[in-house]
Enzyme design. Structure first.
Site, short mmCIF file in Angstrom:
data_model
loop_
_atom_site.label_atom_id
_atom_site.label_comp_id
_atom_site.label_asym_id
_atom_site.label_seq_id
_atom_site.Cartn_x
_atom_site.Cartn_y
_atom_site.Cartn_z
N HIS A 47 105.00 64.40 83.61
CA HIS A 47 105.45 63.42 82.63
C HIS A 47 104.26 62.86 81.85
O HIS A 47 103.11 63.07 82.24
CB HIS A 47 106.18 62.26 83.34
CG HIS A 47 105.26 61.49 84.23
ND1 HIS A 47 104.96 61.91 85.51
CD2 HIS A 47 104.53 60.37 84.01
CE1 HIS A 47 104.09 61.07 86.04
NE2 HIS A 47 103.80 60.12 85.15
N LEU A 48 104.58 62.17 80.79
CA LEU A 48 103.58 61.42 80.01
C LEU A 48 103.96 59.96 80.11
O LEU A 48 105.06 59.56 79.70
CB LEU A 48 103.68 61.81 78.54
CG LEU A 48 102.94 63.06 78.12
CD1 LEU A 48 103.84 63.92 77.27
CD2 LEU A 48 101.71 62.65 77.32
N SER A 49 103.08 59.14 80.65
CA SER A 49 103.39 57.72 80.80
C SER A 49 103.14 56.97 79.50
O SER A 49 102.14 57.22 78.82
CB SER A 49 102.53 57.09 81.89
OG SER A 49 102.76 57.70 83.13
N TYR B 251 97.11 50.69 78.61
CA TYR B 251 95.66 50.62 78.52
C TYR B 251 95.20 50.45 77.07
O TYR B 251 95.73 51.10 76.18
CB TYR B 251 95.03 51.89 79.08
CG TYR B 251 95.31 52.03 80.55
CD1 TYR B 251 94.44 51.55 81.50
CD2 TYR B 251 96.50 52.61 80.98
CE1 TYR B 251 94.72 51.65 82.85
CE2 TYR B 251 96.79 52.72 82.32
CZ TYR B 251 95.90 52.22 83.25
OH TYR B 251 96.20 52.31 84.57
N ALA C 162 94.13 53.61 75.62
CA ALA C 162 95.20 54.49 76.12
C ALA C 162 94.81 55.95 75.98
O ALA C 162 94.32 56.38 74.93
CB ALA C 162 96.48 54.22 75.34
N SER C 163 95.00 56.68 77.05
CA SER C 163 94.72 58.11 77.02
C SER C 163 96.01 58.78 77.51
O SER C 163 96.31 58.78 78.70
CB SER C 163 93.54 58.42 77.95
OG SER C 163 93.48 59.78 78.23
N HIS D 182 98.41 61.51 78.70
CA HIS D 182 98.06 62.69 79.50
C HIS D 182 99.21 63.11 80.39
O HIS D 182 100.16 62.35 80.62
CB HIS D 182 96.83 62.37 80.36
CG HIS D 182 97.09 61.32 81.39
ND1 HIS D 182 96.98 59.98 81.14
CD2 HIS D 182 97.48 61.43 82.69
CE1 HIS D 182 97.27 59.29 82.22
NE2 HIS D 182 97.59 60.16 83.18
N SER E 39 99.41 64.31 84.14
CA SER E 39 98.72 64.55 85.42
C SER E 39 99.32 65.80 86.06
O SER E 39 100.54 65.95 86.08
CB SER E 39 98.91 63.37 86.37
OG SER E 39 98.27 62.23 85.86
P1 AMP Z 1 100.08 58.96 85.35
O1 AMP Z 1 99.95 60.44 85.44
O2 AMP Z 1 100.65 58.50 84.04
O3 AMP Z 1 100.76 58.38 86.55
O4 AMP Z 1 98.59 58.38 85.31
C1 AMP Z 1 97.69 58.61 86.36
C2 AMP Z 1 96.79 57.43 86.47
O5 AMP Z 1 95.95 57.34 85.33
C3 AMP Z 1 97.51 56.10 86.55
O6 AMP Z 1 97.32 55.57 87.84
C4 AMP Z 1 96.81 55.26 85.51
O7 AMP Z 1 96.55 53.98 86.01
C5 AMP Z 1 95.53 56.00 85.26
N1 AMP Z 1 94.79 55.72 84.04
C6 AMP Z 1 93.50 55.37 84.08
N2 AMP Z 1 93.03 55.17 82.84
C7 AMP Z 1 94.03 55.40 81.97
C8 AMP Z 1 94.13 55.35 80.53
N3 AMP Z 1 93.10 55.02 79.77
N4 AMP Z 1 95.31 55.66 79.96
C9 AMP Z 1 96.33 56.01 80.76
N5 AMP Z 1 96.29 56.08 82.12
C10 AMP Z 1 95.15 55.78 82.74
#
Ligand code: AMP
Length: 263
Positions: free
Chosen positions: A118-120, A200, A203-204, A206, A208
């Site tokens: 997924h993309l958060s 964030y 924001a990045s 992504h 995972s």
């Molecule tokens: P997710 O795959 O969306 O669950 O993200 C994995 C982890 O990335 C989460 O625990 C977020 O807290 C962390 N994260 C750290 N820095 C960032 C950022 N700049 N933007 C988005 N997620 C981040």
């Protein structure tokens, strides 16, 4: 079944994401599958009850990391607090899945995330029970009035959760137009109305695809150039895999799942 056993069963059920519904309306579906490999720090909650009927009472459960693959909760269980996440589903192509699997052979201590990619668009938020209905309505309206948007996968990046108890490898994505920025500005404004933290600042976006217990950023850093090289190689052969078209937004609140189409 005793209350305690029922609660533990509930915990197992709501761990992880699911998006079993394909309907286009403001669907609600409960996660049906449990993939222990990818998990939010979900709360053990009873089934969602419509506002007005009240929530079942339950005992506070003492956190035991051994019961969820050693992951540590980032917030305490509290009655009336509902773990909430805004995100878009993503299904990696076969080519990307086999690339992700090959990364896992280089990093065998990592756990692959394939089924619940997924993309958060939010952090894991803690929503108060009495705010759920109006929050969900506002998010639905915002989503339905936002155009569909595209992202492009650009590189591999390391992420840590806020407590640095878990490390993730993700495919970083770049927004191809201003739609995501506008959506996030409105979403962050909505979150602030509910006293919830914004996404964030840096924001990045992504996807995972692998996670490890603990802060493994330093260990993984040295692998990034090689991983990027092999990713670029795959993407150059399967160029279409670089683009992600987001058509729906999901919102998970406790064990309830909403899915809305973008405009
Ligand atoms: P997710 O795959 O969306 O669950 O993200 C994995 C982890 O990335 C989460 O625990 C977020 O807290 C962390 N994260 C750290 N820095 C960032 C950022 N700049 N933007 C988005 N997620 C981040």
């Amino acid at each position: 079944m005793s209350t305690k056993i029922a609660q533990m069963a509930g915990l197992k059920l709501i761990e992880g994401y699911s998006s079993s519904s394909d309907d286009d309306d403001d669907d609600v579906s409960r996660p049906e599958t449990v993939d222990k490999k990818i998990n939010l720090n979900s709360l053990p909650l009873p089934k969602f009850a419509p506002v007005g009927t009240g929530v079942e009472h339950y005992e506070t459960i003492v956190d035991n990391p051994e019961e969820h693959d050693g992951r540590v909760r980032s917030f305490k269980h509290e009655r009336g607090n509902w773990a909430t996440l805004v995100y878009a589903d993503y299904k990696p192509s076969e080519a990307l899945q086999s690339w992700m699997t090959s990364v896992n052979t280089i990093i065998p201590a990592g756990t692959l995330i394939l089924n619940d990619s997924h993309l958060s668009f939010s952090r894991t938020l803690i929503l108060k029970y009495h705010w759920i209905e109006s929050f969900v309505e506002s998010l639905r309206d915002l989503t339905r009035s936002t155009p569909k948007f595209n992202l492009q996968i650009t590189n591999v990046k390391i992420y840590c959760n806020e407590g640095r108890t878990r490390t993730f490898l993700g495919l970083e994505c770049q927004c191809l137009d201003q739609t995501v920025t506008h959506y996030m500005t409105s979403l962050n404004k909505l979150l602030s109305e509910y006293q919830l933290p914004p996404f964030y600042e840096d924001a990045s976006y992504h996807i995972s695809f692998l996670w490890l217990l603990g802060d493994k950023e330093e260990d993984l850093k040295k692998l990034i150039p090689t991983l990027n090289e092999s990713l670029f190689d795959i993407l150059s052969k399967h160029f279409e895999n670089s683009y992600i078209n987001i058509e729906h937004i999901h919102c998970k609140v406790g064990n309830k799942l909403y899915k809305w189409p973008l405009r």
